[in-house]
Design an enzyme around this catalytic site. Structure first.
Site, short mmCIF file in Angstrom:
data_model
loop_
_atom_site.label_atom_id
_atom_site.label_comp_id
_atom_site.label_asym_id
_atom_site.label_seq_id
_atom_site.Cartn_x
_atom_site.Cartn_y
_atom_site.Cartn_z
N LYS A 1 -2.24 -1.69 1.44
CA LYS A 1 -0.79 -1.49 1.41
C LYS A 1 -0.17 -2.50 2.36
CE LYS A 1 0.97 2.67 0.81
NZ LYS A 1 1.28 2.85 -0.62
N1 PMP Z 1 -1.77 2.32 -5.95
C1 PMP Z 1 -0.70 1.81 -5.31
C2 PMP Z 1 -0.32 0.39 -5.57
C3 PMP Z 1 0.05 2.60 -4.42
O1 PMP Z 1 1.12 2.09 -3.79
C4 PMP Z 1 -0.33 3.93 -4.20
C5 PMP Z 1 0.49 4.79 -3.26
N2 PMP Z 1 0.03 4.68 -1.96
C6 PMP Z 1 -1.45 4.43 -4.86
C7 PMP Z 1 -2.15 3.60 -5.74
C8 PMP Z 1 -1.92 5.82 -4.63
O2 PMP Z 1 -2.45 5.90 -3.32
P1 PMP Z 1 -2.41 7.25 -2.49
O3 PMP Z 1 -3.03 8.28 -3.36
O4 PMP Z 1 -3.24 6.94 -1.30
O5 PMP Z 1 -1.00 7.54 -2.19
#
Ligand code: PMP
Length: 288
Positions: free
Chosen positions: A148
């Protein structure tokens, strides 16, 4: 929200301002997390904070705050702002000390913000209307995509806006090897003949924390899970599909328009496996 945590201090929300010369604004040099608050607790807090520091490290931001300090800052922000539910955003970024691309002389800042509500979708709709994005998700030989970081989200924001401009809720991206990668802020699962399929970790998409929780919940509920390379045809062959993510939780996909093959896929949003996993996720988050 009344207070934010900024480089170790609690300051009023209005004072959380930065300079126009901020390196992160120009070059996307930031790492951040999104964490949901359920019943005054941050769900999977340690996992999110670990991923925050790992994202920062992958883009050469050396955060001076230790894991436990950031975890504590998140807990304090919930308490100080008296949040029973909501969303926390810890962020690490390069400051405004120099404009050269390396940013080597910029200060690495850290902050934690929180809001009492944050959601993109109405959780009561039967399912999302998606498109397959014409853009491909680049992989580890182009840019670190499994993290991220601000710079990566410029592309995801573009993809999301293009999808909504065309009347869709969001878009599913293929990677540069034509495999299904993820949606703009969520991971994807397919269900076919009572088996759960999801792309296997390959550096082209974020290994979502919700994705990992869902895989564990599926196994606990004796649902077979296959992590493998998935192609567009697998999506057309599936009976049901859903997205997972901190913000979106477990969200069914109602239909997908595939412009490459000029066809629309309609999914069963009432699949018992999908409902079981949705309920199981709701149960563990409401226990927090
Ligand atoms: N892919 C992307 C590109 C994201 O931004 C997110 C959100 N964080 C996710 C997948 C899902 O990740 P998480 O379950 O950790 O929120």
């Amino acid at each position: 929200m009344s207070k934010i945590w900024f480089n170790g201090q609690f300051i009023p929300y209005e004072q959380g301002q930065i300079h126009i010369a901020t390196h992160a604004l120009h070059y996307g040099t930031s790492a951040w997390e999104g964490i949901r608050i359920y019943n005054s607790n941050a769900f999977m807090l340690e996992e999110h904070c670990k991923r925050l520091l790992s994202s920062a490290q992958k883009i050469h931001l050396s955060c001076t705050h230790k894991l436990q300090e950031i975890i504590q800052a998140c807990k304090n922000i919930i308490e100080i702002n008296q949040l029973r539910k909501g969303y926390i955003r810890p962020i690490i970024w390069l400051g405004s000390e120099e404009m050269r691309i390396s940013g080597a002389n910029c200060i690495v800042n850290t902050a934690v913000l929180a809001w009492d509500a944050f959601t993109d979708y109405n959780p009561n709709i039967p399912g999302l209307n998606m498109e397959i994005s014409p853009w491909r998700k680049p992989g580890p030989s182009c840019i670190p995509s499994d993290l991220k970081a601000g710079g990566v989200y410029m592309m995801l924001s573009l993809i999301k806006n293009q999808a909504t401009d065309r009347g869709f809720d969001d878009a599913i991206m293929l990677d540069t090897n034509e495999r299904i990668a993820e949606a703009t802020t969520s991971n994807i699962f397919l269900i076919k003949n009572n088996i759960l399929y999801t792309p296997k970790i390959n550096g082209f998409f974020l290994n979502g924390i919700t994705r990992q929780v869902i895989i564990k919940l599926a196994k606990k509920n004796h649902i077979e899970v296959q992590e493998m390379n998935l192609k567009l045809q697998d999506l057309h062959d599936a009976n049901s599909a859903f997205l997972t993510g901190t913000s979106i939780e477990v969200m069914p996909i109602a239909k997908v328009y595939d412009d490459f093959n000029k066809k629309e896929k309609i999914f069963d949003t009432s699949s018992h496996i999908l409902q079981k996993l949705r309920n199981a996720y709701h149960e563990i988050t409401s226990m927090k």
